[in-house]
Write a protein that holds these residues in place. Structure first.
Motif, mmCIF file in Angstrom:
data_model
loop_
_atom_site.group_PDB
_atom_site.id
_atom_site.type_symbol
_atom_site.label_atom_id
_atom_site.label_comp_id
_atom_site.label_asym_id
_atom_site.label_seq_id
_atom_site.Cartn_x
_atom_site.Cartn_y
_atom_site.Cartn_z
ATOM 1 N N LYS A 1 -12.321 3.267 3.177
ATOM 2 C CA LYS A 1 -10.509 3.408 3.021
ATOM 3 C C LYS A 1 -10.003 4.371 1.464
ATOM 4 C CE LYS A 1 -6.935 0.925 2.929
ATOM 5 N NZ LYS A 1 -6.291 -0.892 2.739
ATOM 6 N N ASP B 1 -5.133 4.115 6.211
ATOM 7 C CA ASP B 1 -6.007 3.072 6.632
ATOM 8 C C ASP B 1 -7.017 3.483 8.281
ATOM 9 O OD1 ASP B 1 -4.124 3.482 8.873
ATOM 10 O OD2 ASP B 1 -3.390 1.429 8.970
ATOM 11 N N GLU C 1 -9.028 -3.285 -3.020
ATOM 12 C CA GLU C 1 -7.493 -2.802 -2.793
ATOM 13 C C GLU C 1 -6.953 -1.703 -3.287
ATOM 14 O OE1 GLU C 1 -6.585 -2.403 0.491
ATOM 15 O OE2 GLU C 1 -8.733 -3.001 0.867
ATOM 16 N N SER D 1 -2.566 5.048 -0.002
ATOM 17 C CA SER D 1 -3.902 4.288 0.911
ATOM 18 C C SER D 1 -3.908 4.479 2.490
ATOM 19 C CB SER D 1 -3.909 2.598 1.043
ATOM 20 O OG SER D 1 -3.321 2.171 1.296
#
Length: 703
Positions: free
Chosen positions: A545, A565, A595, A563
């Protein structure tokens, strides 16, 4: 008196009496009068391309008139410019030729690597067909497989399990199904069970014979499939702890800086975090360390060499530092620090005899810890007018001493209006360096990559926005072991403006899957023409990721992250409120599952640390399983090649296979009562967790 036929001058005849003064005066008057009258009728035209005439001289070399004549000075000026243009065009042509050469060589290397892999697969199939001439074959060298599929499905329990338990709550049931055999293990116990049913996130199995800790592993394959080194090696039992740190203090003080675009945060093999901070005016750089996952930082050492910018890389528990400074015009420096003792050693100078350094540099170490690569931008006596990229490669010996090779002049710009800066270096799939930087010239800005092959550097444009400015390229190479791509992937992010949002910076991204030969069309991740997005720092987690951390350039704007995905970019807040962070550096560590990337940033009060990730520790174990599916059959034979000191057993659909051994190869055979779906389980055992032994190849066939 007679006269001449043209100018009508008086002639003296034979009967005239000579009077010299009279006659001379008469002649002069006649010449004056008649020549004047004759010239009055003469008209000289202006010169043109088709006729002769009067023309004006000119020193101009850039005009378009056709009725003036060039002076010697104009001719010399034009000639000088022609010579300069010829030299520049030759330099450009040489650069393009060098790049084309590099591109062709890179493409050839990729073709060769593809052919080598295809040949290896064919040899694997040929070897299997020789052993099983009349059946359907299968095999794997763990980089490529045919006729078999290794099942790596894995999850963990959400609670401790007691002896006799038949219900197992797990985090995920994805990839699991009733009738599948799984291995349940922690750091003490291990057993194999067949799933009888699944309800929600709970597996039902026969009664357990042993007890297991919370977060016990439930796996189809517990061994680690290493596609890079082409082997199956021992995995362990992993435990996980959630780390969440916000606004911890690295070092207090509003004047501390972390200028530049290269990496300034690293993680050591003992999980310590290390960063750096410079105090302007003092000449001192503090190397700061956290031994508790970023909650607190202490000063490890102070570098007092007077360099303003520092860039970090690490290997094991050693920290490698590259330092540059605009006011330190002669050289850049590198040092090695032992994090366990704080000892500073190996003070070296990768480059010297430079007249000025520009902002930005980068440092990277190869996976084996034997090479170190550095880039920076500077001026020198050969190229005094432009900042150009310089590169050096060093070797690291077993005492962690660095020996730098001669610094290379990567770019040859020679005019003050053409400059390179903010360089970063990565090592691609074949271990070769690739440099990324901003290039700025008159009314043009570029994000470029530069590659080295056979001693020649060539560049490629990644992004060309014209006169819209760009800055702070941030780069990461993601290897095949993380993303599964044959050549890995190179990601590049930067801040820039464009025709849509010309008054503010936004964040852009591009990537290459073929070693930098070609690049995806630049994608604009943020939008807006009022508030700029600054200082992007790109990183990637263990699950492939991709994240970009950047600040919002207004008072109280805070920080955001983007971010990816695999399909979409999602932008979210990281720091909100009155905090006004500026320069940022995120941690690049493929062993972490995060994350919110760990990063350091400068705020108005201090250097701060943020991060949210899952910290895992692994306890080595002595027993692992590998499960793979075959085509339907009633009989199977398989050969397993492995290191000495490794014991292997096998089962076909849960039934023990007969084993014979020859050296480091085992043969397993089993016949079933009826043909149907087939699955082989290999169990690998070692005497001690310190034994680094592995399975190297599987071959076989079915009837």
């Amino acid at each position: 008196m007679a006269n001449t036929p043209n100018l009508k001058l008086p002639l003296v005849d034979a009967n005239a009496t000579a009077d010299v003064p009279r006659d001379m005066n008469a002649l002069a008057q006649a010449v004056d009068t008649n020549v004047k009258a004759a010239l009055a009728d003469v008209t000289v035209p202006d010169a043109s391309l088709t006729k002769k005439g009067i023309t004006m001289l000119s020193n101009a070399t850039d005009g378009t008139r056709e009725d003036v004549a060039a002076t010697e000075k104009a001719v010399k000026t034009a000639n000088d410019r022609a010579v300069t243009a010829e030299s520049n065009s030759k330099s450009y042509a040489d650069t393009q030729i060098a790049f084309t050469k590099v591109q062709i060589q890179q493409e050839s290397k990729q073709d060769i690597r593809g052919l080598e892999r295809e040949l290896a697969n064919l040899n694997l199939q040929l070897e299997a067909s020789k052993r099983v001439p009349s059946g359907v074959t299968f095999g794997s060298n763990f980089a490529d497989s045919f006729g078999m599929t290794i099942d790596t499905t894995k999850t963990v329990t959400t609670a401790a399990l007691s002896v006799g338990a038949i219900s197992i709550p797990v985090e995920s049931v994805t990839g699991l199904a009733a009738g599948m055999e799984v291995t349940i293990f922690d750091d003490v116990n291990i057993e194999r069970m067949t799933i009888t049913s699944i309800s929600g996130s709970t597996l039902t199995i026969p009664a357990l014979a042993r007890a297991y800790k919370a977060k016990a592993s439930v796996a189809r394959t517990s061994a680690v499939i290493d596609t890079v080194n082409k082997c199956a090696k021992f995995g362990g039992w992993s435990t996980q702890v959630n780390i969440n740190v916000a606004d911890s203090t690295v070092i207090s003080g509003s004047t501390y800086t972390i200028n530049g675009n290269g990496r300034k945060l690293v993680r050591l093999s003992n999980n310590w975090l290390v960063t750096c901070a410079y105090l302007p005016g003092s000449g001192n750089t503090s190397i700061m360390v956290s031994k508790d996952d970023g909650n607190t930082f202490t000063q490890l050492v102070v570098l007092t060499f007077g360099y303003e910018e520092s860039y970090l890389a690490s290997f094991g528990t050693r920290i490698f530092v590259l330092q540059i400074n605009n006011s330190k015009t002669a050289q850049c420096a590198s040092v090695t620090i032992d994090a366990l003792t704080g000892a500073i050693s190996n003070i070296r100078y990768p480059d010297s005899a430079q007249t000025e350094f520009s902002s930005g540099a980068s440092l990277v170490i190869n996976e084996a810890g034997t090479e170190i690569h550095a880039v920076w931008t500077s001026k020198n006596s050969s190229y005094p007018n432009s900042f150009n990229i310089r590169y050096a490669k060093g070797t690291i010996n077993n005492l962690w001493d660095v020996t730098w090779g001669a610094a290379q002049q990567v770019t040859p710009e020679g005019v003050a209006t053409a400059n390179w800066n903010l360089p970063s270096v990565v090592l691609t799939a074949d271990g070769s360096p690739q440099i990324f930087a901003r290039f700025v010239t008159v009314n043009a800005n570029y994000v470029r990559s530069l590659t080295l092959d056979s001693g020649s550097w060539g560049y490629r444009n990644i992004y060309t926005p014209g006169d819209y400015p760009i800055a702070y390229p941030s780069v990461a190479f993601v290897p095949k072991s993380i993303n599964g791509l044959a050549n890995g992937r190179i990601w590049v992010a930067w801040q820039g403006s464009d025709s849509t949002d010309s008054s503010a910076y936004n964040i852009f991204i591009s990537y290459s899957d073929n070693g930098g030969v070609s690049w995806s069309t630049a994608q604009k991740i943020t939008n807006g023409n009022t508030v700029s997005m600054w200082y992007p720092s790109l990183t990637v987690n263990k699950n492939n990721k991709v994240f970009i951390v950047f600040n919002v350039g207004s008072v109280g704007g805070g920080m955001k992250q983007a971010s990816y995905d695999g399909k979409n970019w999602i932008v979210s807040d990281v720091i909100a409120g009155s905090t006004y962070p500026t320069t940022t550096s995120a941690l690049l560590d493929f062993t972490l599952d995060f994350e919110q990337p760990p990063f350091v940033c400068k705020t108005s009060q201090k250097i701060a640390f943020y991060g949210r990730w899952v910290k895992g520790s692994e306890t080595p174990i002595t027993e692992n399983d590998i499960r793979f599916k075959l085509k339907d059959t009633d009989e199977a034979v398989t050969w397993v090649q492995h290191d000495a000191g490794l014991t292997v057993s096998a089962a076909l659909n849960g039934q023990t296979m007969d084993k014979t051994t020859a050296g480091n190869e085992d043969q397993f055979v089993k016949a079933l009562t009826a043909s149907g779906p087939a699955e082989i389980r290999l169990t690998m055992k070692r005497s001690s967790t310190s034994d680094n032994v592995k399975i190297n190849k599987i071959l076989g066939g079915v009837g």
